[in-house]
Design a protein around this motif. Structure first.
Motif, PDB file in Angstrom:
ATOM      1  N   GLN A   4       0.838  -1.191   0.000  1.00 38.88           N
ATOM      2  CA  GLN A   4       0.000   0.000   0.000  1.00 38.88           C
ATOM      3  C   GLN A   4       0.875   1.244   0.000  1.00 38.88           C
ATOM      4  O   GLN A   4       1.853   1.318   0.739  1.00 38.88           O
ATOM      5  CB  GLN A   4      -0.900   0.019   1.243  1.00 38.88           C
ATOM      6  CG  GLN A   4      -1.834  -1.164   1.330  1.00 38.88           C
ATOM      7  CD  GLN A   4      -2.565  -1.204   2.655  1.00 38.88           C
ATOM      8  OE1 GLN A   4      -1.987  -0.986   3.711  1.00 38.88           O
ATOM      9  NE2 GLN A   4      -3.850  -1.478   2.593  1.00 38.88           N
ATOM     10  N   ARG A   6       1.170   5.019   1.038  1.00 35.81           N
ATOM     11  CA  ARG A   6       0.561   5.843   2.079  1.00 35.81           C
ATOM     12  C   ARG A   6       1.113   7.255   2.033  1.00 35.81           C
ATOM     13  O   ARG A   6       2.284   7.447   1.723  1.00 35.81           O
ATOM     14  CB  ARG A   6       0.881   5.263   3.458  1.00 35.81           C
ATOM     15  CG  ARG A   6       0.390   3.859   3.670  1.00 35.81           C
ATOM     16  CD  ARG A   6      -1.014   3.903   4.098  1.00 35.81           C
ATOM     17  NE  ARG A   6      -1.455   2.551   4.452  1.00 35.81           N
ATOM     18  CZ  ARG A   6      -2.668   2.287   4.814  1.00 35.81           C
ATOM     19  NH1 ARG A   6      -3.551   3.239   4.885  1.00 35.81           N
ATOM     20  NH2 ARG A   6      -3.024   1.077   5.113  1.00 35.81           N
ATOM     21  N   PRO A  23       5.736   6.603   0.996  1.00 34.08           N
ATOM     22  CA  PRO A  23       6.139   5.393   1.710  1.00 34.08           C
ATOM     23  C   PRO A  23       5.275   4.198   1.293  1.00 34.08           C
ATOM     24  O   PRO A  23       4.102   4.354   0.936  1.00 34.08           O
ATOM     25  CB  PRO A  23       5.900   5.734   3.179  1.00 34.08           C
ATOM     26  CG  PRO A  23       5.798   7.226   3.229  1.00 34.08           C
ATOM     27  CD  PRO A  23       5.296   7.658   1.890  1.00 34.08           C
ATOM     28  N   THR A  25       3.857   0.469   2.579  1.00 32.16           N
ATOM     29  CA  THR A  25       3.655  -0.471   3.673  1.00 32.16           C
ATOM     30  C   THR A  25       3.200  -1.799   3.091  1.00 32.16           C
ATOM     31  O   THR A  25       2.653  -1.854   1.982  1.00 32.16           O
ATOM     32  CB  THR A  25       2.604   0.030   4.688  1.00 32.16           C
ATOM     33  OG1 THR A  25       1.349   0.200   4.004  1.00 32.16           O
ATOM     34  CG2 THR A  25       3.022   1.329   5.329  1.00 32.16           C
ATOM     35  N   ALA A  27       1.008  -5.266   4.264  1.00 32.87           N
ATOM     36  CA  ALA A  27       0.130  -5.872   5.259  1.00 32.87           C
ATOM     37  C   ALA A  27       0.015  -7.370   4.964  1.00 32.87           C
ATOM     38  O   ALA A  27       0.055  -7.794   3.805  1.00 32.87           O
ATOM     39  CB  ALA A  27      -1.248  -5.223   5.210  1.00 32.87           C
ATOM     40  N   THR A  66       5.063 -10.051  13.118  1.00 36.82           N
ATOM     41  CA  THR A  66       4.742  -8.795  12.451  1.00 36.82           C
ATOM     42  C   THR A  66       3.573  -9.006  11.494  1.00 36.82           C
ATOM     43  O   THR A  66       3.602  -9.920  10.680  1.00 36.82           O
ATOM     44  CB  THR A  66       5.971  -8.291  11.668  1.00 36.82           C
ATOM     45  OG1 THR A  66       7.060  -8.175  12.582  1.00 36.82           O
ATOM     46  CG2 THR A  66       5.715  -6.971  11.010  1.00 36.82           C
ATOM     47  N   ALA A  68       2.316  -6.148   9.777  1.00 34.28           N
ATOM     48  CA  ALA A  68       2.491  -5.093   8.776  1.00 34.28           C
ATOM     49  C   ALA A  68       3.866  -4.491   8.965  1.00 34.28           C
ATOM     50  O   ALA A  68       4.406  -4.485  10.071  1.00 34.28           O
ATOM     51  CB  ALA A  68       1.415  -4.028   8.924  1.00 34.28           C
ATOM     52  N   LEU A  69       4.446  -3.991   7.874  1.00 31.74           N
ATOM     53  CA  LEU A  69       5.742  -3.325   7.984  1.00 31.74           C
ATOM     54  C   LEU A  69       5.843  -2.228   6.954  1.00 31.74           C
ATOM     55  O   LEU A  69       5.145  -2.216   5.955  1.00 31.74           O
ATOM     56  CB  LEU A  69       6.898  -4.322   7.868  1.00 31.74           C
ATOM     57  CG  LEU A  69       7.058  -5.138   6.598  1.00 31.74           C
ATOM     58  CD1 LEU A  69       8.008  -4.453   5.635  1.00 31.74           C
ATOM     59  CD2 LEU A  69       7.663  -6.482   6.980  1.00 31.74           C
ATOM     60  N   LEU A  70       6.724  -1.281   7.260  1.00 34.25           N
ATOM     61  CA  LEU A  70       6.985  -0.132   6.406  1.00 34.25           C
ATOM     62  C   LEU A  70       8.350  -0.338   5.766  1.00 34.25           C
ATOM     63  O   LEU A  70       9.308  -0.683   6.476  1.00 34.25           O
ATOM     64  CB  LEU A  70       6.962   1.148   7.244  1.00 34.25           C
ATOM     65  CG  LEU A  70       7.389   2.448   6.576  1.00 34.25           C
ATOM     66  CD1 LEU A  70       6.404   2.846   5.478  1.00 34.25           C
ATOM     67  CD2 LEU A  70       7.488   3.554   7.615  1.00 34.25           C
ATOM     68  N   TYR A  71       8.458  -0.121   4.457  1.00 31.83           N
ATOM     69  CA  TYR A  71       9.728  -0.297   3.769  1.00 31.83           C
ATOM     70  C   TYR A  71      10.836   0.468   4.491  1.00 31.83           C
ATOM     71  O   TYR A  71      10.685   1.640   4.819  1.00 31.83           O
ATOM     72  CB  TYR A  71       9.649   0.197   2.315  1.00 31.83           C
ATOM     73  CG  TYR A  71      11.012   0.232   1.653  1.00 31.83           C
ATOM     74  CD1 TYR A  71      11.538  -0.911   1.089  1.00 31.83           C
ATOM     75  CD2 TYR A  71      11.783   1.386   1.648  1.00 31.83           C
ATOM     76  CE1 TYR A  71      12.807  -0.906   0.519  1.00 31.83           C
ATOM     77  CE2 TYR A  71      13.047   1.405   1.084  1.00 31.83           C
ATOM     78  CZ  TYR A  71      13.553   0.258   0.523  1.00 31.83           C
ATOM     79  OH  TYR A  71      14.813   0.271  -0.032  1.00 31.83           O
ATOM     80  N   THR A  73      12.123   0.158   7.524  1.00 30.64           N
ATOM     81  CA  THR A  73      12.158   0.300   8.979  1.00 30.64           C
ATOM     82  C   THR A  73      12.924  -0.844   9.620  1.00 30.64           C
ATOM     83  O   THR A  73      13.046  -1.933   9.066  1.00 30.64           O
ATOM     84  CB  THR A  73      10.746   0.340   9.584  1.00 30.64           C
ATOM     85  OG1 THR A  73      10.044  -0.837   9.207  1.00 30.64           O
ATOM     86  CG2 THR A  73       9.994   1.560   9.144  1.00 30.64           C
TER      87      THR A  73
END
Length: 122
Positions: A4, A6, A23, A25, A27, A66, A68-71, A73
């Protein structure tokens, strides 16, 4: 795996010469204890036997479940495959592929991001 795009929650850090992008993310259907996370450019993967990973994390002990994660991080229980390596800035309009491993579970998904559009001030 659901990638996704965001809107940024705060100012995005960008190095001189780089273009700021939205950014990304990812899921998941449930929490996973990842053992490896890797992102490569699709074009690089097509032309190179060993493509450059723009982000590559491995589990150093016991990663935290985990969902979900953010590229880019940092994740508890994981470290960069190359010590002290930072994730590369993603480029707008470039197709990337995310590879994930969590024990015997593996997955991959293609994604791309776009340049951040600043609202007009008219």
């Amino acid at each position: 795996i659901l990638p996704q795009i965001r809107p940024p929650q705060r100012n995005v850090k960008v190095l001189p010469g780089d273009i700021p992008v939205y950014p990304v993310t990812f899921a998941f259907d449930r929490p996973y204890k990842f053992t490896e996370i890797k992102v490569v450019a699709v074009d690089d993967e097509k032309t190179n036997k060993y493509p450059h990973a723009v982000w590559h994390m491995i589990s150093d002990s016991n990663s935290v479940p985990t969902k979900a994660l953010l590229y880019g991080t940092k994740l508890r229980g994981m470290k960069p495959k190359v010590p002290r390596a930072d994730p590369d800035q993603l480029e707008p309009g470039v197709s990337y592929k995310l590879y994930l491993t969590a024990g015997k579970a593996v997955g991959e998904v293609k994604f791309q991001t776009h340049e951040i559009v600043k609202p007009s001030t008219q």
